[in-house]
Design an enzyme around this catalytic site. Structure first.
Site, short mmCIF file in Angstrom:
data_model
loop_
_atom_site.label_atom_id
_atom_site.label_comp_id
_atom_site.label_asym_id
_atom_site.label_seq_id
_atom_site.Cartn_x
_atom_site.Cartn_y
_atom_site.Cartn_z
N VAL A 44 -23.52 -9.99 -18.27
CA VAL A 44 -23.62 -9.06 -17.00
C VAL A 44 -23.69 -7.78 -17.27
CG1 VAL A 44 -22.38 -8.56 -14.78
CG2 VAL A 44 -22.18 -10.97 -15.75
N CYS A 45 -23.03 -7.16 -18.10
CA CYS A 45 -23.16 -5.89 -18.43
C CYS A 45 -24.50 -5.37 -18.88
CB CYS A 45 -21.82 -5.20 -19.21
SG CYS A 45 -20.42 -5.49 -18.85
N THR A 46 -24.90 -6.29 -19.65
CA THR A 46 -26.18 -5.98 -20.16
C THR A 46 -27.37 -5.51 -19.22
OG1 THR A 46 -25.91 -7.14 -22.04
CG2 THR A 46 -28.02 -6.93 -21.72
N GLU A 48 -26.47 -4.66 -16.05
CA GLU A 48 -26.11 -3.55 -15.31
C GLU A 48 -26.82 -2.14 -16.10
OE1 GLU A 48 -22.03 -4.84 -13.38
OE2 GLU A 48 -21.96 -4.09 -15.34
N LEU A 49 -26.41 -2.04 -17.22
CA LEU A 49 -26.99 -0.87 -18.03
C LEU A 49 -28.41 -0.84 -18.04
CD1 LEU A 49 -24.06 -1.04 -19.16
CD2 LEU A 49 -24.90 0.14 -21.23
#
Length: 220
Positions: A44-46, A48-49
């Site tokens: 998920v963070c991939t 987002e960034l």
């Protein structure tokens, strides 16, 4: 220490993918968006960034700087950035803080102050509270905080929308209604009397109630 809106954002020094920084000095006269992540190489963070990398120019237009944080070392951040560019089609140009000693996460109340150890051996699950967005003004005060669970990707368009509202309401004596977008009508602040409003809002307003006065967005 708990943090609240209008508290001074705690200052810190840290290593980042762009070298060491003093946070308040790095902010300077800009707004800052500090957004944290539980762990590098998480799905998920991939996304987002990558999305933040795509819309960074929108923040730049608003005199706002982006800075990420993850409880991992700089080398991991750099390797993760390559994955982000490959999978999301955007190059991460903003700095990423390497919070390997958990100091910034604790300072910003994302982990308990008594949390032991360092980033070694920690998982996304043990860091799941390190998933907050802080919007900080040029005065170094916290203007907004939002915390999401790990499985729900953050809506960074909402951060842009909120930033537009905060920057406008800091300049003019207005507030923004639910779901407001840039260019739409605004609400005259309750601290403004009708007599003052005649001068401040010469175009007039619509009073739905004495406390709910709607007018055109200033500057539009």
């Amino acid at each position: 220490m708990s943090l609240r809106i209008n508290d001074t954002a705690p200052n810190f020094t840290a290593q980042t993918t762009q070298g060491p920084i003093n946070f308040h000095e790095w902010i300077g006269d800009s707004w800052a968006i500090l957004f944290s992540h539980p762990k590098d190489f998480t799905p998920v963070c991939t996304t987002e960034l990558g999305y933040m990398a795509k819309i960074e120019p929108e923040f730049t237009k608003r005199n706002a700087k982006l800075i990420g944080l993850s409880v991992d070392p700089v080398d991991n951040h750099s390797r993760w950035a390559a994955d982000i560019e490959e999978t999301q089609g955007a190059k991460v140009k903003y700095p990423m803080i390497a919070d390997t000693d958990l100091a910034v996460a604790k300072l910003y109340n994302m982990l308990p102050a008594e949390e032991p150890g360092s980033s070694d051996g920690r998982t996304a699950a043990t860091n799941q509270t390190v998933r907050t967005v802080f919007v900080i003004g040029p005065d170094k005060k916290i203007k907004l905080m939002m915390t999401y669970p790990m499985t729900t990707g953050r809506n960074f368009d909402e951060i842009l929308r909120a930033l537009d509202s905060m920057q406008m309401t800091a300049k003019f004596r207005v507030a923004t209604p639910a779901n407001w977008k840039n260019g739409e009508d605004v609400i005259i602040a309750g601290s403004v009397s009708d007599e003052e409003a005649k001068t401040l809002f010469p175009g007039g307003w619509k009073a739905l109630k004495p406390y709910l006065r709607v007018t055109k967005q200033p500057g539009c």
